[in-house]
Write a protein that holds these residues in place. Structure first.
Motif, short mmCIF file in Angstrom:
data_model
loop_
_atom_site.label_atom_id
_atom_site.label_comp_id
_atom_site.label_asym_id
_atom_site.label_seq_id
_atom_site.Cartn_x
_atom_site.Cartn_y
_atom_site.Cartn_z
N ALA A 81 0.83 -1.21 0.00
CA ALA A 81 0.00 0.00 0.00
C ALA A 81 0.86 1.25 0.00
O ALA A 81 1.68 1.45 0.89
N GLY A 82 0.65 2.09 -1.00
CA GLY A 82 1.34 3.37 -1.06
C GLY A 82 0.51 4.48 -0.44
O GLY A 82 1.03 5.49 0.02
N ASN A 133 6.00 7.05 2.92
CA ASN A 133 7.11 7.91 2.50
C ASN A 133 7.92 7.28 1.36
O ASN A 133 8.26 7.96 0.39
N SER A 134 8.23 6.00 1.47
CA SER A 134 9.02 5.35 0.41
C SER A 134 8.27 5.34 -0.92
O SER A 134 8.88 5.43 -1.98
N ALA A 135 6.94 5.26 -0.87
CA ALA A 135 6.13 5.29 -2.09
C ALA A 135 6.20 6.68 -2.73
O ALA A 135 6.31 6.81 -3.96
N LEU A 150 -1.71 11.74 -8.29
CA LEU A 150 -0.76 11.10 -7.38
C LEU A 150 -1.10 9.62 -7.19
O LEU A 150 -0.22 8.76 -7.22
N SER A 151 -2.37 9.31 -7.03
CA SER A 151 -2.79 7.91 -6.86
C SER A 151 -2.39 7.08 -8.08
O SER A 151 -1.90 5.95 -7.93
N PHE A 152 -2.60 7.60 -9.26
CA PHE A 152 -2.25 6.87 -10.48
C PHE A 152 -0.73 6.68 -10.59
O PHE A 152 -0.26 5.62 -11.01
N ARG A 153 0.03 7.70 -10.19
CA ARG A 153 1.49 7.56 -10.22
C ARG A 153 1.97 6.56 -9.17
O ARG A 153 2.93 5.81 -9.42
N LEU A 154 1.32 6.52 -8.02
CA LEU A 154 1.65 5.50 -7.01
C LEU A 154 1.40 4.10 -7.57
O LEU A 154 2.22 3.20 -7.41
N ALA A 169 3.96 3.12 -10.00
CA ALA A 169 5.21 2.79 -9.32
C ALA A 169 5.15 1.43 -8.63
O ALA A 169 6.11 1.01 -7.98
N GLY A 170 4.02 0.73 -8.74
CA GLY A 170 3.90 -0.62 -8.19
C GLY A 170 3.19 -0.72 -6.85
O GLY A 170 3.16 -1.79 -6.24
N TYR A 171 2.62 0.37 -6.39
CA TYR A 171 1.92 0.37 -5.09
C TYR A 171 0.41 0.26 -5.30
O TYR A 171 -0.11 0.63 -6.34
N ASP A 172 -0.27 -0.21 -4.26
CA ASP A 172 -1.73 -0.23 -4.23
C ASP A 172 -2.23 1.02 -3.52
O ASP A 172 -1.51 1.62 -2.71
N VAL A 173 -3.47 1.36 -3.79
CA VAL A 173 -4.18 2.40 -3.06
C VAL A 173 -5.31 1.68 -2.33
O VAL A 173 -6.11 0.99 -2.95
#
Length: 188
Positions: free
Chosen positions: A4-5, A64-66, A86-90, A93-97
């Motif tokens: 989770a980002g 923070n790392s995300a 920002l959510s789409f960029r997270l 980058a391989g993270y979930d929302v």
């Protein structure tokens, strides 16, 4: 949940604490619209989380790392859709929302967009229409599916045309001008 980002609670209206203002964020690429699931979570939903497509900046917790990997909020957006970007960029980058329906927050929505006294242009600040139309167009250009652009154009074109017609009929010229300016800057 290291995947989770970002995470968002269920955000309820301040003036009606039984209705959700913003829930699980979804993006309908066919019509080019961000959608929030406003359904009240049942008991089973309260025991888990959902993976959302976007979280609202009204209330989100970020890893923070995300952020270091995806970047911070894009300053060009300033207002509206900066959280979606920002959510789409997270996610890129391989993270979930994540959406946590068991966690509640109450929000007095739209307060920053209102003008202090009713004006000829209405209670909502005219500049809001500039940012919403421009930034929505940027989201469609960056994250939309080009195969769906014709449908996006018809759906959103009719919406913005109707809004423009309303402003013209109500003689809200500043709103009409800023809506057109926002669309021009979003497209070009």
């Amino acid at each position: 949940h290291p995947e989770a980002g970002a995470v968002q609670p269920a955000i309820y209206w301040m003036h009606n604490k039984t209705e959700i203002w913003n829930g699980e964020g979804k993006f309908n690429k066919l019509i080019g619209k961000t959608i929030s699931d406003l359904s009240i979570p049942d008991e089973a939903a309260l025991k888990t989380f959902k993976t959302a497509e976007w979280a609202t900046g009204c209330c989100m917790m970020l890893r923070n790392s995300a952020l270091q990997k995806s970047g911070l909020f894009n300053k060009l957006f300033f207002l509206y859709f900066e959280d979606v970007d920002l959510s789409f960029r997270l996610r890129d980058a391989g993270y979930d929302v994540h959406y946590l329906p068991a966690i509640k927050m109450y929000h007095e929505a739209g307060v920053s967009a209102k003008v202090s006294a009713p004006k000829k242009e209405g209670n909502l600040s005219p500049v809001i229409h500039y940012y919403v139309s421009r930034n929505h167009t940027w989201i469609l250009r960056r994250y939309g599916n080009p195969l769906f652009y014709p449908v996006n154009l018809v759906y959103n074109g009719l919406y913005y045309l109707a809004l423009l017609g309303y402003f013209i009929l109500r003689r809200r010229n500043q709103k009409a001008g800023l809506l057109i300016k926002g669309l021009k800057e979003g497209i070009f």
